[in-house]
Design a protein around this motif. Structure first.
Motif, PDB file in Angstrom:
ATOM      1  N   GLN A   2      83.484  97.914  24.174  1.00 49.05           N
ATOM      2  CA  GLN A   2      82.959  98.070  22.816  1.00 49.05           C
ATOM      3  C   GLN A   2      83.963  97.484  21.831  1.00 49.05           C
ATOM      4  O   GLN A   2      85.145  97.323  22.150  1.00 49.05           O
ATOM      5  N   CYS A   3      83.492  97.201  20.638  1.00 51.09           N
ATOM      6  CA  CYS A   3      84.399  96.808  19.570  1.00 51.09           C
ATOM      7  C   CYS A   3      85.361  97.961  19.302  1.00 51.09           C
ATOM      8  O   CYS A   3      84.936  99.092  19.083  1.00 51.09           O
ATOM      9  N   SER A   4      86.663  97.678  19.332  1.00 46.81           N
ATOM     10  CA  SER A   4      87.669  98.725  19.194  1.00 46.81           C
ATOM     11  C   SER A   4      88.365  98.688  17.837  1.00 46.81           C
ATOM     12  O   SER A   4      89.499  99.134  17.699  1.00 46.81           O
ATOM     13  N   GLU A   5      87.695  98.146  16.859  1.00 43.30           N
ATOM     14  CA  GLU A   5      88.194  98.144  15.478  1.00 43.30           C
ATOM     15  C   GLU A   5      87.099  98.718  14.595  1.00 43.30           C
ATOM     16  O   GLU A   5      85.927  98.380  14.761  1.00 43.30           O
ATOM     17  N   ILE A   6      87.463  99.615  13.684  1.00 42.62           N
ATOM     18  CA  ILE A   6      86.456 100.221  12.806  1.00 42.62           C
ATOM     19  C   ILE A   6      85.980  99.146  11.832  1.00 42.62           C
ATOM     20  O   ILE A   6      86.658  98.820  10.853  1.00 42.62           O
ATOM     21  N   CYS A   7      84.793  98.595  12.103  1.00 39.65           N
ATOM     22  CA  CYS A   7      84.350  97.391  11.401  1.00 39.65           C
ATOM     23  C   CYS A   7      83.151  97.646  10.496  1.00 39.65           C
ATOM     24  O   CYS A   7      82.526  96.691  10.049  1.00 39.65           O
ATOM     25  N   GLY A   8      82.828  98.899  10.226  1.00 41.68           N
ATOM     26  CA  GLY A   8      81.722  99.155   9.307  1.00 41.68           C
ATOM     27  C   GLY A   8      80.762 100.205   9.817  1.00 41.68           C
ATOM     28  O   GLY A   8      81.030 100.913  10.790  1.00 41.68           O
ATOM     29  N   ALA A   9      79.604 100.280   9.163  1.00 39.21           N
ATOM     30  CA  ALA A   9      78.645 101.354   9.423  1.00 39.21           C
ATOM     31  C   ALA A   9      78.131 101.353  10.852  1.00 39.21           C
ATOM     32  O   ALA A   9      77.943 102.412  11.448  1.00 39.21           O
ATOM     33  N   ASN A  10      77.894 100.174  11.427  1.00 36.00           N
ATOM     34  CA  ASN A  10      77.360 100.090  12.788  1.00 36.00           C
ATOM     35  C   ASN A  10      78.434  99.756  13.808  1.00 36.00           C
ATOM     36  O   ASN A  10      78.149  99.136  14.835  1.00 36.00           O
ATOM     37  N   HIS A  11      79.650 100.189  13.547  1.00 35.42           N
ATOM     38  CA  HIS A  11      80.761  99.938  14.462  1.00 35.42           C
ATOM     39  C   HIS A  11      80.470 100.482  15.859  1.00 35.42           C
ATOM     40  O   HIS A  11      80.856  99.866  16.858  1.00 35.42           O
ATOM     41  N   SER A  12      79.786 101.608  15.946  1.00 34.31           N
ATOM     42  CA  SER A  12      79.518 102.235  17.247  1.00 34.31           C
ATOM     43  C   SER A  12      78.432 101.520  18.023  1.00 34.31           C
ATOM     44  O   SER A  12      78.152 101.900  19.160  1.00 34.31           O
ATOM     45  N   PHE A  13      77.798 100.514  17.455  1.00 35.22           N
ATOM     46  CA  PHE A  13      76.651  99.867  18.089  1.00 35.22           C
ATOM     47  C   PHE A  13      76.928  98.383  18.330  1.00 35.22           C
ATOM     48  O   PHE A  13      76.084  97.541  18.089  1.00 35.22           O
ATOM     49  N   MET A  14      78.134  98.106  18.809  1.00 36.17           N
ATOM     50  CA  MET A  14      78.566  96.723  19.020  1.00 36.17           C
ATOM     51  C   MET A  14      79.176  96.589  20.406  1.00 36.17           C
ATOM     52  O   MET A  14      80.371  96.344  20.569  1.00 36.17           O
ATOM     53  N   PRO A  15      78.360  96.774  21.455  1.00 31.50           N
ATOM     54  CA  PRO A  15      78.906  96.806  22.821  1.00 31.50           C
ATOM     55  C   PRO A  15      79.223  95.413  23.362  1.00 31.50           C
ATOM     56  O   PRO A  15      78.789  94.383  22.832  1.00 31.50           O
ATOM     57  N   ILE A  16      79.999  95.403  24.428  1.00 24.52           N
ATOM     58  CA  ILE A  16      80.374  94.185  25.152  1.00 24.52           C
ATOM     59  C   ILE A  16      80.029  94.411  26.614  1.00 24.52           C
ATOM     60  O   ILE A  16      80.401  95.437  27.192  1.00 24.52           O
TER      61      ILE A  16
END
Length: 230
Positions: A195-209
């Motif tokens: 997952q994206c491991s930088e707090i990048c905004g409102a949908n940070h938790s929904f950015m999988p790899i």
């Protein structure tokens, strides 16, 4: 991948992650021994009134408690530096992939091919198939050949992101206007989640790899199919 109530790391899927797991166990054992010794000394000091006048003013014991921690720090630092250099080493990669972070999805470009690239979005919960993982599955996986050095160029178009796959031992910040690089070797076939491991905004938790490692002949078939569909 990780599972509920798991205490340790995910199973290693790359040589670097295996080294990181060994170093973690090595450092944890040293910490455990130091903690045990300190706890014993505290209990001994609290539970007894006996004192030793040779310990109260002793050059020898001062030398011991100065030299011993220095030796322990060296025993931790040397394997740590070795792994840092291993992680930074990129020798003759067989494949280069550019991973670009967006709000909030990843796009991948296989730079060794003429026109092979795609966006990777998280699959919504209502569209998941049986057996797929919620918040971790993507509509397009990053497919790589196993047992081959893969270089990943990481950047971002808007804000800070971080491309991280724990089981491969990879974590690289995606910075707008900057091109960072990392590398890994998938030592076995499988599907590896991150997952994206930088707090990048409102949908940070929904950015999988999702990285899928396959044998070389399967990768060639997949790349040919993707190029035909492009």
């Amino acid at each position: 991948m990780a599972h509920p109530t798991q205490l340790g790391f995910q199973d290693a899927a790359s040589p670097v992650m295996e080294e990181l797991l060994h170093f973690h166990d090595h450092a944890l054992m040293i910490v455990f021994l130091i903690s045990t010794l300190v706890l014993y000394i505290i209990i001994a000091m609290v539970s007894t009134k006996l004192t030793n006048k040779y310990i109260l003013d002793s050059q020898e014991i001062e030398i011991v408690w100065t030299v011993l921690p220095a030796v322990i720090l060296v025993l931790i630092a040397l394997p740590s530096l070795r792994i840092l250099y291993l992680m930074d080493e990129i020798n003759d990669p067989h494949l280069t992939i550019k991973a670009m972070g967006h709000q909030w999805y990843w796009s991948y470009e296989y730079t060794d091919y003429e026109d092979l690239g795609f966006d990777s979005y998280m699959i919504p919960t209502q569209d998941l198939m049986p057996g797929q993982f919620r918040l971790l599955e993507t509509d397009h996986r990053m497919v790589v050949p196993m047992e081959s050095p893969i270089r990943v160029l990481v950047s971002a178009e808007d804000v800070l992101h971080s491309w991280a796959v724990p089981s491969l031992g990879v974590k690289m910040d995606a910075v707008p206007g900057r091109l960072n690089q990392t590398a890994f070797i998938a030592s076995r076939p499988g599907v590896f989640y991150g997952q994206c491991s930088e707090i990048c905004g409102a949908n940070h938790s929904f950015m999988p790899i999702v990285v899928e490692a396959v044998p070389l002949e399967h990768f060639e078939s997949w790349s040919s199919m993707m190029l035909e569909d492009a």
